[in-house]
Design an enzyme around this catalytic site. Structure first.
Site, short mmCIF file in Angstrom:
data_model
loop_
_atom_site.label_atom_id
_atom_site.label_comp_id
_atom_site.label_asym_id
_atom_site.label_seq_id
_atom_site.Cartn_x
_atom_site.Cartn_y
_atom_site.Cartn_z
N CYS A 132 -7.64 2.62 -7.46
CA CYS A 132 -7.39 4.21 -7.19
C CYS A 132 -6.00 4.79 -7.66
CB CYS A 132 -7.34 4.13 -5.63
SG CYS A 132 -5.98 2.80 -4.89
N HIS A 244 -2.21 9.15 -2.35
CA HIS A 244 -1.32 8.30 -3.01
C HIS A 244 -0.74 9.22 -3.88
CE1 HIS A 244 -3.18 4.58 -1.82
NE2 HIS A 244 -3.97 4.43 -2.95
#
EC number: 1.2.1.11
Length: 338
Positions: A132, A244
Site C-alpha cells: 500500500c 498513508h
C-alpha cells in the site's frame, strides 16, 4: 453487447474487501454474478455492493469453477491455502497480500507504471497487488524516472492503522477512548501503545535492523521500476485511522529543479499536484480519505545536495493503496486479455 464476468471477493468483511466491493460498484465493472466470501466466523453477515446487499459465502466450501476473477483480500495464510484451489479451476486471481510479490513468475502491477508486464499473468493465473506504500510511490516516481533517471531514494512512511486491518483501527479507537476515562488498555495488535503515539515498527525486525515492511517496500520498488537506483526506507505507524503519507528525498542522475518535477507530475496519470503558493499548500491524510488520486505536495529543492528533490505524498491506503489498484488491474484484464 458487453461481456459480463463472475467475480469473487475473498475477505469481503475486511477493510480492503469492503472497499473493493465499493469500487467495483462505483466504476460499473461489468458483473454477471458477484460473491462476497469470508471465513465461517462471518457467516450470517451482510455487506453492501452498491445498492445491493450480499450475503457472505463460506470460503471453506466455495467452488471457484465458474469464477472469472477473484480478489483475495484476506491475508497471506488464506491466500496460501485457497489461491491454488482457485487457479486450479482456471480462475484468475488478483492477490492483495505479500505472498506472491517476490515470485518472478507473478507480475506485480501498478497500472500507471508497468501494464506491459500484465501479459505474464497466465503463467500462474495470479497477479500481485503491491504494498500500500509502494503503489503511491510508484505512481509518483515512475514519470520522474522516465524523464531523468533516479539515482537514490530515501523514504520515510507514516502509515495509518487501517493498514493493519480492522483490528488495528479498533485498537486505536479503544486506546483513545480509554485514555479519556483513565482506563488501562494494553496493546494487542501493535507492539506499543498507538493512541497519542507513533513508532518505527511495522512488521518484524530482520537481523540487519530493518523491518519486514521496509524490506518489502525496497524490494517491490526494484521489481516494478528496476534496480538502477538505491533505496533506504523507514516505516512508521501513526495514530491515524485511514490515509498513508510519505516523505521522499529523491536524488537524480542529472540537473533537475522543483518546478521541473511539478510540471512532470502535473501531466502524469493518477496524480494531483499542489503548488507551494501558500502556507496550507499541502495535503494531509484525512484530506485524501475516499479519494482515488495520489496527492503530491511540498515539492522543493534539497538545499543540502544538488540534483535532489524533496516531496510529500498522501494517498487513501484502502483505495488507490489497495482496492482501486486491483480493480484497475481487473479492468485492464477484461479490456485486453479476456
Amino acid at each position: 453487447m458487453t461481456k459480463k464476468y463472475n467475480i469473487a471477493v475473498i475477505g469481503a468483511t475486511g477493510n480492503v474487501g469492503r472497499e473493493t466491493l465499493n469500487i467495483l460498484a462505483e466504476r460499473h465493472f461489468p458483473i454477471n454474478k458477484i460473491y462476497a466470501i469470508a471465513s465461517n466466523n462471518s457467516l450470517g453477515r451482510e455487506v453492501r455492493f452498491g445498492a445491493k446487499i450480499l450475503h457472505i459465502n463460506s470460503l471453506t466450501i466455495f467452488n471457484f469453477y465458474d469464477i472469472d476473477i477473484a480478489f483475495f483480500c484476506a491475508g497471506s495464510n488464506v491466500s496460501k491455502e485457497f489461491i491454488p484451489k482457485a487457479t486450479a479451476d482456471n480462475c484468475i486471481v488478483i492477490d492483495k497480500t505479500s505472498l506472491f510479490r517476490t515470485d518472478n513468475q507473478v507480475p506485480l502491477i501498478v497500472p500507471e507504471a508497468n501494464l506491459s508486464t500484465l501479459k505474464e499473468f497466465n503463467t500462474k493465473n495470479i497477479i500481485a497487488n503491491p504494498n500500500c506504500i509502494v503503489i503511491p510511490l510508484v505512481v509518483a516516481l515512475k514519470p520522474l524516472d522516465n524523464e531523468i533517471k533516479i539515482k537514490r531514494v530515501v523514504i520515510s512512511t507514516y502509515q495509518s492503522v487501517s493498514g493493519a486491518g480492522k483490528a488495528g483501527m479498533d485498537e486505536l479507537y479503544d486506546q483513545t477512548k480509554s485514555k479519556y476515562v483513565f482506563r488501562e488498555n494494553n496493546p494487542q495488535k501493535f507492539p506499543k501503545q498507538i493512541a497519542f503515539n507513533l513508532f518505527p515498527h511495522i512488521g518484524d525486525f530482520n537481523k540487519d535492523g530493518y523491518t519486514t515492511e521496509e524490506t518489502k517496500i525496497a524490494f517491490e520498488l526494484s521489481k516494478i521500476m528496476g534496480t538502477h537506483f538505491k533505496t533506504s526506507v523507514t516505516s512508521v505507524r501513526v495514530p491515524v485511522f485511514i490515509g498513508h503519507a510519505i516523505s521522499v528525498n529523491i536524488e537524480f542522475s542529472n540537473k533537475i529543479y522543483a518546478k521541473d518535477v511539478e510540471e512532470i507530475l502535473q501531466d502524469a496519470d493518477g496524480i494531483v499536484t499542489i503548488s507551494n503558493n501558500n502556507d496550507l499548500a499541502y495535503i494531509s491524510p484525512i484530506e485524501v480519505v475516499g479519494k482515488d488520486a495520489v496527492y503530491v505536495s511540498r515539492i522543493r529543492n534539497d538545499l543540502s545536495k544538488e540534483n535532489t528533490i524533496n516531496l510529500w505524498i498522501t494517498c487513501d491506503n484502502l483505495r488507490k493503496g489497495a482496492a482501486l489498484n486491483s480493480v484497475q488491474i481487473a479492468e485492464e484484464l477484461i479490456n485486453n486479455y479476456l
